[in-house]
Design an enzyme around this catalytic site. Structure first.
Site, PDB file in Angstrom:
ATOM      1  N   HIS A  75       2.956  36.560   3.887  1.00 28.21           N
ATOM      2  CA  HIS A  75       2.987  35.102   4.072  1.00 28.21           C
ATOM      3  C   HIS A  75       3.039  34.778   5.558  1.00 28.21           C
ATOM      4  CE1 HIS A  75       5.378  31.518   5.019  1.00 28.21           C
ATOM      5  NE2 HIS A  75       4.952  30.961   3.900  1.00 28.21           N
ATOM      6  N   ASN A  76       3.903  35.459   6.289  1.00 26.91           N
ATOM      7  CA  ASN A  76       4.043  35.193   7.723  1.00 26.91           C
ATOM      8  C   ASN A  76       2.806  35.630   8.500  1.00 26.91           C
ATOM      9  OD1 ASN A  76       6.585  34.450   6.866  1.00 26.91           O
ATOM     10  ND2 ASN A  76       7.643  35.428   8.562  1.00 26.91           N
ATOM     11  N   GLU A  85       0.392  32.983   8.048  1.00 31.24           N
ATOM     12  CA  GLU A  85       0.880  31.876   8.885  1.00 31.24           C
ATOM     13  C   GLU A  85       0.445  32.058  10.336  1.00 31.24           C
ATOM     14  OE1 GLU A  85       5.273  31.006  10.592  1.00 31.24           O
ATOM     15  OE2 GLU A  85       5.140  31.009   8.408  1.00 31.24           O
ATOM     16  N   LYS A  95       6.656  38.242   1.552  1.00 29.72           N
ATOM     17  CA  LYS A  95       7.067  37.287   2.592  1.00 29.72           C
ATOM     18  C   LYS A  95       6.470  37.674   3.941  1.00 29.72           C
ATOM     19  CE  LYS A  95       9.376  33.985   4.696  1.00 29.72           C
ATOM     20  NZ  LYS A  95       9.521  34.364   6.083  1.00 29.72           N
ATOM     21  N   ARG A 149      30.983  35.570  10.617  1.00 34.79           N
ATOM     22  CA  ARG A 149      31.765  36.446  11.502  1.00 34.79           C
ATOM     23  C   ARG A 149      32.572  35.629  12.507  1.00 34.79           C
ATOM     24  NH1 ARG A 149      30.499  38.524  16.345  1.00 34.79           N
ATOM     25  NH2 ARG A 149      28.379  37.714  16.169  1.00 34.79           N
TER      26      ARG A 149
END
Length: 464
Positions: A184-185, A188, A181, A31
């Site tokens: 996954h986090n 984590e 995902k 942008r």
């Protein structure tokens, strides 16, 4: 192959460079035109890039059917870019949302794009800026048609799995890629909190200095139990000197941990699905507690020094406690994926999920090979902690884990994630829990009824 990419922040720029280095002609747009110009100036020599000043330029630079990666902030910005693109898109074009979108947004967008015949691939990407450039772990879900078209390039871009494969695999339909995902986090978050609690005990109870802590983590990172990316970077953190005064940098960092929300999403999804993820929830809570720095300083001054026991903790026991707690965090994540996959009919392969997490991503760990083997041996494994190999580990090592958690409590050191992992293990292995009393209380004050152990049916009694 031609690829479009919108959003030249650190992750977007590095993914563009990764794709170009692996043979793609990459049309880039941001942008802010200045950012596009700066990208071309810095990286034009790395591959075949096309600089685009407008969305129309981007569309014109891509042959049909087009494939365009979106690397913009999750939420409204993704919707805004899709709406800007939509008038230019044609049937069979592909959009790849490679940001941290919420999986429900991905499912909504798939439905919204379907009437126009545009495919959406919701792809989780893990590995940070270095992984994005050199090889991340990628978790694509949504359109199988889109994945099949992009798979050759994605395989070239992905990290190696430590064997002969690459860390990318089709996760499933709908928002499954972004869901995996998100989990996954969440894992984590749990892993990072467990390491932080371990550091706290090393510093405050065992009385190690920073070089000794660095040496300990370095030694642990050579072991099969704890070898991982997060232990590796923890070692480096404790070795880093402050450029301001040459002291240890770790001691100058304010003890407030920020968050972008994926850990919170994991806990919220777990509540929605009715799955317990206490280690991840404790990790989110720990970050929230850390943000109360002024209140914590005031509380410390008001409460003062308590008369606490000072039990000893052996480093070997602490290593063991971290190891078992870490397995519990993964087990909770896999349980959440299993339930979401069942509810949404995503048919997620947990062994394959473990495999693509073995390289590139933040939670890459030697343990994932053990987990992969467990799920390949028992595809219908109900919980990772019920794998025979894992059961034997816990039976042999749980006593030292308990001693560490008890010693932390006696020392006044908070270990919320480690305690939550232990409670998860003990709750899972206990056939009869005290929630019969909870249900009796609910029936007493609210006539919520109860079931019986000795006969089928739903019952209510007049407790008065």
């Amino acid at each position: 192959m031609h690829l479009g990419l919108i959003g030249l922040g650190t992750m977007g720029a590095n993914l563009a460079r990764n794709a170009a280095r692996n043979g793609a002609t990459v049309a880039v747009y941001n942008r802010t035109t200045e950012k596009t110009d700066a990208f071309i100036t810095s990286h034009a020599s790395e591959g075949d890039f096309v600089s685009c000043k407008t969305i129309a330029d981007l569309i014109a630079a891509l042959p049909s059917p087009r494939s365009i990666v979106l690397m913009v902030n999750a939420g409204a910005p993704v919707d805004a870019v899709i709406q800007e693109l939509l008038p230019h898109l044609e049937a069979d074009d592909v959009l790849i949302d490679a940001g941290n979108s919420h999986f429900t947004d991905t499912e909504r967008r798939i439905a919204e794009l379907k009437p126009k015949g545009v495919h959406l691939l919701g792809m989780g990407v893990s590995g940070g800026e270095e992984g994005a450039l050199l090889g991340p772990s990628m978790m694509p879900g949504g359109s199988r048609t889109a994945f099949d078209r992009l798979e050759p390039l994605l395989r070239k871009m992905a990290a190696k799995d430590g064997s002969s494969g690459k860390c990318v695999s089709f996760i499933g339909s709908g928002g499954s890629g972004h869901f995996v995902k998100m989990i996954h986090n969440g894992i984590e978050y749990g892993d990072m909190q467990l390491i932080a609690e371990t550091y706290h005990l090393m510093k405050s109870v065992i009385k190690l200095d920073n070089p000794e802590i660095a040496e300990t983590f370095a030694l642990w990172n050579k072991s099969r139990e704890l070898k991982s990316f997060l232990i590796e970077i923890t070692t480096a953190i404790f070795q880093k000197k402050d450029e301001v005064n040459s002291a240890d940098l770790i001691d100058a960092i304010k003890d407030e941990a920020k968050q972008k929300g994926t850990g919170k999403w994991t806990t919220q999804s777990a509540l929605d699905l009715g799955v317990a993820v206490p280690t991840m929830t404790a990790a989110v809570d720990a970050r929230l507690m850390s943000s109360l720095k002024p209140l914590r300083v005031e509380a410390e001054q008001m409460i003062g020094v308590l008369d606490l026991k000072q039990p000893t903790i052996a480093l070997g026991a602490l290593k063991n406690a971290l190891f078992l707690s870490k397995i519990c965090s993964y087990a909770q994540g896999f349980a959440l994926i299993t339930e979401a996959s069942r509810i949404h009919d995503w048919k997620i392969d947990l062994a394959e999920t473990c495999r693509i997490w073995k390289g590139g991503c933040i939670i890459r760990s030697a343990l994932l090979k053990t987990f992969e083997e467990a799920f390949r041996t028992q595809p219908d494994l109900k919980n990772l902690l019920l794998s025979p190999a894992i059961v034997e580990l816990f039976k042999a090592r749980h006593t030292k884990w308990r001693k560490v958690v008890a010693a932390a409590a006696l020392s006044g050191i908070p270990v919320p994630a480690m305690s939550a992992s232990l409670a998860y293990f003990d709750s899972l292995r206990t056939a009869r829990l005290p929630q019969n009393l909870t249900q009796a209380q609910r029936d007493f004050f609210g006539a919520h009824t109860f079931e019986r152990l000795d006969t089928n049916g739903v019952f209510h009694t007049n407790w008065n």
